[in-house]
Design a protein around this motif. Structure first.
Motif, PDB file in Angstrom:
ATOM      1  N   SER A 151      -5.463   5.043  -0.694  1.00  0.00           N
ATOM      2  CA  SER A 151      -5.032   4.599   0.641  1.00  0.00           C
ATOM      3  C   SER A 151      -4.639   5.758   1.546  1.00  0.00           C
ATOM      4  CB  SER A 151      -3.843   3.639   0.516  1.00  0.00           C
ATOM      5  OG  SER A 151      -4.215   2.480  -0.169  1.00  0.00           O
ATOM      6  N   LEU A 158       0.801  -1.229   0.000  1.00  0.00           N
ATOM      7  CA  LEU A 158       0.000   0.000   0.000  1.00  0.00           C
ATOM      8  C   LEU A 158       0.829   1.273   0.000  1.00  0.00           C
ATOM      9  CD1 LEU A 158      -2.891  -0.870   2.475  1.00  0.00           C
ATOM     10  CD2 LEU A 158      -2.861  -1.040  -0.022  1.00  0.00           C
ATOM     11  N   ARG A 166      -5.254   7.455   6.117  1.00  0.00           N
ATOM     12  CA  ARG A 166      -5.402   6.323   7.040  1.00  0.00           C
ATOM     13  C   ARG A 166      -4.220   6.233   8.007  1.00  0.00           C
ATOM     14  NH1 ARG A 166      -5.896   1.204   3.635  1.00  0.00           N
ATOM     15  NH2 ARG A 166      -5.760   0.346   5.719  1.00  0.00           N
TER      16      ARG A 166
END
Length: 161
Positions: free
Chosen positions: A90, A62, A93
């Motif tokens: 992504s 990621l 986060r």
């Protein structure tokens, strides 16, 4: 899980990076990078004794972060330039923070004294990340890059360990 990059990560890394090449001004690279070229880049960084880290979640890469030499002259040997990239979608986060924490720890272990991060401006999310990590803005270069028909500024943030 954050770990050192392996040659087999090159495909996933270019999958992340080439999105930014093709769709954003975050990198001044204008042509997609091949997996072979990315393997070479990872090898060069690691051969210099610097970290190239990847972040995996459920077996999927990621994001990644690495440090490269700031300048070639020997007196710069304790200074690096840092980069962090997350897979599109992504963001927000905390993954960038986790990567930078691991990267800064690895740099401190290697005796690195100063880390610089370049940010194409404007980029509020990247500025927030760098400042959250204790970096402060030390420079702004106006109109030093040209991509997608526009002149772009670059700011530099620095952290001294």
């Amino acid at each position: 899980m954050i770990r050192s990059a392996h040659p087999s990560d090159a495909e996933a890394i270019v999958g992340i990076y080439n999105h930014y090449v093709a769709n954003t001004t975050i990198t001044f690279e204008e042509l997609p990078v091949s997996a072979e070229e990315m393997r070479r880049r990872v090898d060069v960084i690691q051969a210099a004794g610097l970290p190239w880290l990847v972040l995996e979640e459920s077996g999927q890469l990621l994001g990644y972060a690495y440090a490269s030499k700031w300048k070639e002259r020997s007196a710069y040997r304790y200074s690096v330039e840092t980069s962090v990239y997350l897979k599109h979608g992504s963001q927000s986060r905390g993954l960038g923070s986790h990567l930078y924490e691991a990267l800064f720890s690895a740099l401190a272990e290697r005796g690195i004294h100063a880390a610089m991060g370049g940010i194409v401006l404007p980029n509020d999310a990247s500025v927030r990340l760098h400042e959250k990590m204790g970096m402060k803005q030390v420079a702004r270069f106006e109109q030093v890059g040209y991509k997608f028909g526009q002149w772009l500024d670059v700011g530099y943030w620095q952290k001294v360990f």
